[in-house]
Design an enzyme around this catalytic site. Structure first.
Site, PDB file in Angstrom:
ATOM      1  N   LYS A  76      17.416  42.378 -25.893  1.00 27.84           N
ATOM      2  CA  LYS A  76      16.798  42.566 -24.569  1.00 27.84           C
ATOM      3  C   LYS A  76      17.823  42.805 -23.452  1.00 27.84           C
ATOM      4  O   LYS A  76      17.592  43.636 -22.576  1.00 27.84           O
ATOM      5  CB  LYS A  76      15.902  41.367 -24.229  1.00 27.84           C
ATOM      6  CG  LYS A  76      14.639  41.329 -25.074  1.00 27.84           C
ATOM      7  CD  LYS A  76      13.714  40.199 -24.649  1.00 27.84           C
ATOM      8  CE  LYS A  76      12.375  40.339 -25.377  1.00 27.84           C
ATOM      9  NZ  LYS A  76      11.389  39.384 -24.886  1.00 27.84           N
ATOM     10  N   ASP A 113       6.729  40.562 -19.897  1.00 29.70           N
ATOM     11  CA  ASP A 113       6.403  39.188 -20.314  1.00 29.70           C
ATOM     12  C   ASP A 113       5.828  38.351 -19.167  1.00 29.70           C
ATOM     13  O   ASP A 113       4.834  37.644 -19.350  1.00 29.70           O
ATOM     14  CB  ASP A 113       7.654  38.485 -20.854  1.00 29.70           C
ATOM     15  CG  ASP A 113       7.978  38.879 -22.290  1.00 29.70           C
ATOM     16  OD1 ASP A 113       7.076  39.348 -22.998  1.00 29.70           O
ATOM     17  OD2 ASP A 113       9.144  38.707 -22.691  1.00 29.70           O
TER      18      ASP A 113
END
Ligand code: NAP
Length: 281
Positions: A76, A113
């Site tokens: 990420k 998210d």
């Protein structure tokens, strides 16, 4: 009648997820169910990409004509560094879970998210604006949640075992404070979020004293497998509302789907697919 995805062909748009490991990912089940539900000529696959190869994977987006991909561990942060452009959330977190191919060939990195977490709370009618919220843990998921909670107007406290990590996460939300995990008392919070993996591997490990939970609180565990963690079981026993991480998983995926396709995601079809996939584990 349920729409059917056309047979794969030279016209099929390709998206996927990069990770190492990645074979366990639920994302192919979630997204392919969505393409099927809307009859879209798209396919979602898992790309095993070794640590250190994230930048090459981002470069492959325009090279291979991918519509984009999702990003899971351990890539990420490396993907955030490799994208041409970042959304404000991805830039603040220096973390990307969704890469989008732009028509001009540039890659945009986003992080869905946190917004997905807020969508999941909204599904449960849990309000955070103006409310004190305790976040346990200060890793990638916690940071995304803290940023989103701050934007939503919550008063956030981050409790983690590493003080510098707690402080760094708390810096993402206006007025947030950091506290050691051992000192975290959940009793004064409207919402308690477990963003540590405690509860994932079975056993009875808990990130806090369950006796301090009470009616009127919502306890959200980002863990979704098992569906019921020791924390959620305790929360329910104490009269609190208990919510697992399935809604966040679902909604972060739904937001990625919309970023790629420009369409509202068929959330019910995605929920059914992920529930079936989890039941087989
Ligand atoms: P991460 O970056 O590794 O962060 C984990 C955090 O938990 C860190 O603050 C870590 O502290 C802490 N921690 C780990 N083991 C602990 C222990 N035994 N006692 C106390 N604290 C502990 O992981 P992540 O990506 O944030 O994921 C955290 C959890 O959220 C996982 O269970 C993951 O499956 C879940 N998650 C769910 C979703 C969803 O869509 N529902 C999305 C993302 C993540 P240290 O830094 O000190 O190790």
């Amino acid at each position: 009648m349920t729409a059917r995805r056309p047979a794969l062909s030279g016209h099929t748009r390709v998206v996927g997820v990069i990770g190492d490991p990645v074979a366990h990912s639920l994302s192919p089940a979630l997204h392919n169910a969505a393409f099927e539900a809307l009859g879209l000529d798209w396919v979602y696959v898992a790309f095993p990409v070794r640590r250190g190869r994230a930048a090459a994977a981002v470069a492959a987006v325009p090279a291979l004509g991918l519509a984009g991909f999702n990003v899971t561990m351990p890539h990420k942060e490396d993907v955030a560094a490799a994208c041409d452009d970042l959304t404000p959330d991805a830039a603040a977190l220096r973390s990307v879970n969704t890469v989008v191919a732009r028509p001009d060939g540039r890659t945009l990195g986003d992080s869905t998210d946190g917004p997905g977490f807020l969508d999941a709370l909204a599904d449960e009618d849990i309000t955070v604006a103006g409310q004190p919220v305790l976040v346990l843990g200060a890793g990638g998921a916690a940071r995304a949640v803290v940023l989103a909670l701050g934007r939503a107007g919550a008063t956030v406290t981050v409790a983690a075992r590493r003080p510098e990590a707690a402080e760094s996460a708390a810096a993402l939300a206006p007025g947030a404070r950091a506290t050691p995990l051992v000192a975290a008392d959940p009793s004064g919070f409207s919402v308690v979020v477990n963003a540590t993996p405690l509860g994932m591997a079975g056993g009875d490990a808990l990130p806090l004293d369950p006796e301090a939970l009470h009616p009127g609180q919502a306890v959200v565990d980002l863990v979704y497998h098992p569906a019921d963690t020791p924390l959620l079981t305790s929360a329910r026993r104490q009269g609190a509302v208990a919510v697992n991480g399935l809604g966040m998983l679902l909604h972060q995926a739904a937001r990625s789907f919309t970023l790629w396709t420009g369409r509202p995601a068929p959330v019910d079809a995605m929920r059914a697919a992920v529930t079936t996939a989890l039941a087989g584990r």
